[in-house]
Design a protein around this motif. Sequence first.
Motif, short mmCIF file in Angstrom:
data_model
loop_
_atom_site.label_atom_id
_atom_site.label_comp_id
_atom_site.label_asym_id
_atom_site.label_seq_id
_atom_site.Cartn_x
_atom_site.Cartn_y
_atom_site.Cartn_z
N ARG A 277 44.29 30.21 37.63
CA ARG A 277 43.15 31.12 37.86
C ARG A 277 42.14 30.52 38.83
O ARG A 277 41.38 31.25 39.45
CB ARG A 277 42.49 31.49 36.53
N ASP A 278 42.12 29.19 38.99
CA ASP A 278 41.02 28.59 39.74
C ASP A 278 41.40 27.53 40.76
O ASP A 278 40.53 26.90 41.33
CB ASP A 278 40.03 27.93 38.76
N ILE A 283 47.33 29.02 42.33
CA ILE A 283 47.11 30.47 42.29
C ILE A 283 48.34 31.23 42.80
O ILE A 283 48.77 32.19 42.16
CB ILE A 283 45.83 30.85 43.08
N ARG A 346 35.34 30.00 31.96
CA ARG A 346 35.37 31.45 31.67
C ARG A 346 35.01 31.69 30.21
O ARG A 346 35.43 30.95 29.32
CB ARG A 346 36.77 32.01 31.90
N GLY A 350 36.37 36.93 30.41
CA GLY A 350 36.73 36.66 31.80
C GLY A 350 35.56 36.32 32.69
O GLY A 350 35.74 35.83 33.81
N GLN A 351 34.33 36.59 32.23
CA GLN A 351 33.17 36.30 33.08
C GLN A 351 33.02 34.79 33.31
O GLN A 351 33.26 33.97 32.42
CB GLN A 351 31.89 36.85 32.42
N VAL A 352 32.63 34.46 34.55
CA VAL A 352 32.48 33.06 34.95
C VAL A 352 31.11 32.55 34.50
O VAL A 352 30.10 33.24 34.65
CB VAL A 352 32.61 32.96 36.48
N VAL A 353 31.10 31.34 33.95
CA VAL A 353 29.83 30.71 33.57
C VAL A 353 29.85 29.25 34.04
O VAL A 353 30.93 28.67 34.21
CB VAL A 353 29.60 30.73 32.03
N PRO A 354 28.69 28.66 34.26
CA PRO A 354 28.68 27.25 34.65
C PRO A 354 29.16 26.39 33.48
O PRO A 354 28.67 26.53 32.37
CB PRO A 354 27.21 26.97 34.97
N TRP A 418 29.86 24.87 28.30
CA TRP A 418 28.64 25.43 28.91
C TRP A 418 27.46 24.69 28.29
O TRP A 418 26.91 25.10 27.26
CB TRP A 418 28.61 26.94 28.61
N VAL B 20 42.35 37.91 38.81
CA VAL B 20 41.08 37.17 38.81
C VAL B 20 40.74 36.56 40.17
O VAL B 20 39.71 35.89 40.30
CB VAL B 20 41.11 36.05 37.73
N VAL B 21 41.59 36.74 41.16
CA VAL B 21 41.41 36.04 42.44
C VAL B 21 41.47 37.04 43.60
O VAL B 21 42.31 37.94 43.60
CB VAL B 21 42.51 34.97 42.64
N VAL B 31 37.18 33.34 43.52
CA VAL B 31 37.09 34.02 42.23
C VAL B 31 36.65 35.46 42.50
O VAL B 31 35.76 35.69 43.34
CB VAL B 31 36.04 33.31 41.34
N GLU B 34 33.62 40.26 40.83
CA GLU B 34 33.31 41.04 39.61
C GLU B 34 33.16 40.14 38.38
O GLU B 34 32.50 40.48 37.41
CB GLU B 34 34.45 42.04 39.34
N LEU B 35 33.84 39.00 38.44
CA LEU B 35 33.79 38.08 37.29
C LEU B 35 32.57 37.16 37.35
O LEU B 35 32.35 36.34 36.47
CB LEU B 35 35.07 37.23 37.23
N MET B 36 31.82 37.29 38.44
CA MET B 36 30.63 36.46 38.55
C MET B 36 29.38 37.35 38.52
O MET B 36 28.41 37.12 39.21
CB MET B 36 30.70 35.63 39.84
N ARG B 37 29.47 38.36 37.71
CA ARG B 37 28.43 39.37 37.67
C ARG B 37 27.32 38.99 36.70
O ARG B 37 26.14 39.09 37.02
CB ARG B 37 29.09 40.68 37.19
N ASP B 38 27.68 38.49 35.53
CA ASP B 38 26.68 38.38 34.46
C ASP B 38 25.90 37.06 34.46
O ASP B 38 24.73 37.04 34.10
CB ASP B 38 27.38 38.52 33.10
N HIS B 39 26.57 35.96 34.80
CA HIS B 39 25.92 34.67 34.56
C HIS B 39 25.76 33.81 35.80
O HIS B 39 25.16 32.74 35.74
CB HIS B 39 26.73 33.87 33.53
N ILE B 40 26.34 34.21 36.93
CA ILE B 40 26.30 33.39 38.14
C ILE B 40 25.66 34.21 39.24
O ILE B 40 26.07 35.35 39.48
CB ILE B 40 27.74 33.03 38.60
#
Lengths: 499, 83
Positions: A277-278, A283, A346, A350-354, A418, B20-21, B31, B34-40
Amino acid sequence: MTSTLVTDPVIDELVAICGPDNVFADRSSRVNRARVPAPFPVHRWAEHVPDVVVLPTTAEQVSEVVKLANRHRIPVVPRAGGTGLTDGAVPLRHGIVVDVKLMNKILEIDLDDRTVTVQPGINMLKLNEELQQYGVIYPDDPASYPCSLVGGRIGTSGWSLIGGRYGHTRDLVISFQIVLPTGELIWVGDGGGRKVRKSSTGYQLKHLFMGHQGTLGIVTEAVLELVPRPEAEFAAFFSYPDYETAWRSTGALAKSGLATLAGVVLFDEWKLDYLRRDDEAYIPQPDDVRCVVATAMYGTTDEVRPGAKRLMRIGKDTGGAYLGDEISQGDWASRHDRYATPLHGRLRDGQVVPMSWHCEDASINWSQLPQVRREWHEIVARLGDNFRIFDDWGMFAYTNAAFKPWGDYLTEIDVGIWEQELDDAAWDAWVTAKRDIAAVAIAHGGSISACHGACRAGEVDLVPEELGGGWDVMKKVKRVLDPLNIMNPGKYLLDEAYE
Amino acid sequence: MIGFRLSAERPPDPRRINDVVVQRLDHVYEVDPELMRDHIQQHDFPAWDTRRIVDSRWEHLAWMHAHWADSVVSGEELISTEE
Ligand SMILES: Cc1cc2nc3c(=O)[nH]c(=O)nc-3n(C[C@H](O)[C@H](O)[C@H](O)COP(=O)(O)OP(=O)(O)OC[C@H]3O[C@@H](n4cnc5c(N)ncnc54)[C@H](O)[C@@H]3O)c2cc1C
């Protein structure tokens, strides 16, 4: 929060020892030396800030600082690169941090007896840049190669990615000078000769003063091994359709007898999911790439080329598919960066977080790897079920023995955390998970840590169980050498030595 | 003389690679935004800067090979001579 022991007169004494430019009592110098990159209870940062930081330049200055600390009963914590993952350089009881970064000189290069003598603040990459012109190399190659320092390598008894050919820190450090917890300076090695690799004289003290996480003194000079700079490097990455086949292939590589084989790394399915995924190399990989086995060889061209041919055959015969030069060479050259770069993880939606990377490591025998892998992932899955701030980034298993690619594996599970969202409940769950991970390692006949050390909350509780009668000896040694518990107090449950 | 134009440096629209890519420039995966919408928080990134980072990365990898050994043996070449 600081202790009240470091008064102005104490700071004046430190300035008299180290010089006015090398003593720091300001907030940022102290706060920056409170933590290491292991997940840290950031909500409790203040509990670990030292009172004062000194950057000595000579062994004599270090010795004087330690003697002063004994006189005033102030804790002393040595710090090198600050990259340790078991909190060794975190000052649990405040006090004086002895940062060895200014002790970064090469003192002697001896091409006859094949040694280099250095101060403890030198970094291996910088050292090797200097050594290249002489056709030699110091092959201690942790993933933290660009940022950890020789003092910390000795303090942790570190593990090297290419230790299967060249040995690990304990094999590559021939002897060293250390300031004891009471301030005396001694040399330890195999016997007395500073450049002697094998001796039967007396107790083998070198090992005692390695991997103690700064609880038994501060290394101030070290004599290191020089090996011929390799003519050739070869890296081959093979993909496998399932874990069982990949794991068996590592068994075949272990039996290959290839002397130039420096390391073998097994990536499990969780690791592949994470990379897919990253990570740009993974990928585009098709779905049947479920596990990967990476290999690397070093030596003369005359040895590496035929050895590499044999290795390619073993990869194929065990069901592996060569992933190509770009991934093999590129990924191997990235071996120092992969860990520090993932600055995100993640959530389950699925949302990305630091997120920051953390890794729990253990020494596990080859035969036990599949079962340990299952149990460790279950532990991290439970953690993730209860707290969204944890993300399972999969497992690596690396050849762990010195000079041979068999026996046991440095087995690590990587967990994204996180950190900003940590609170007491999540922290407690994390510490419990660490303890559970360590318990699995012990239950399978392994050791809690292969390279980082085991003095951190959670796993440290099980150190007495792992060491058995050796734990009592450890406490006796600590008490005799450090009667006032000055050196890095609070680590490894060693306060028990004074009860 | 035409100076720097940000509009010319705007990366092309993304192409989906998997769930996801996404990809805008060759060999550069990103990335899914759309997956970096809420927290980044996201910001615009000119194409030259992405290329600069990718190029430096290749330079770094070449440097690391040369740092450890004089030459790198190719697995693909070994396979081709084997057959
Ligand atoms: C991205 C990354 C990858 C890593 N990969 C590896 C790896 O592959 N292999 C591996 O072994 N480790 C690895 N580590 C962990 C870490 O780099 C090692 O433990 C390393 O040996 C620590 O060195 P340091 O200079 O940063 O020491 P520090 O963290 O500063 O100190 C480590 C311990 O040694 C003590 N110490 C420091 N200096 C001295 C001294 N002069 N005398 C006595 N004790 C001293 C400290 O008190 C502390 O207890 C990795 C860490 C990171 C962040």
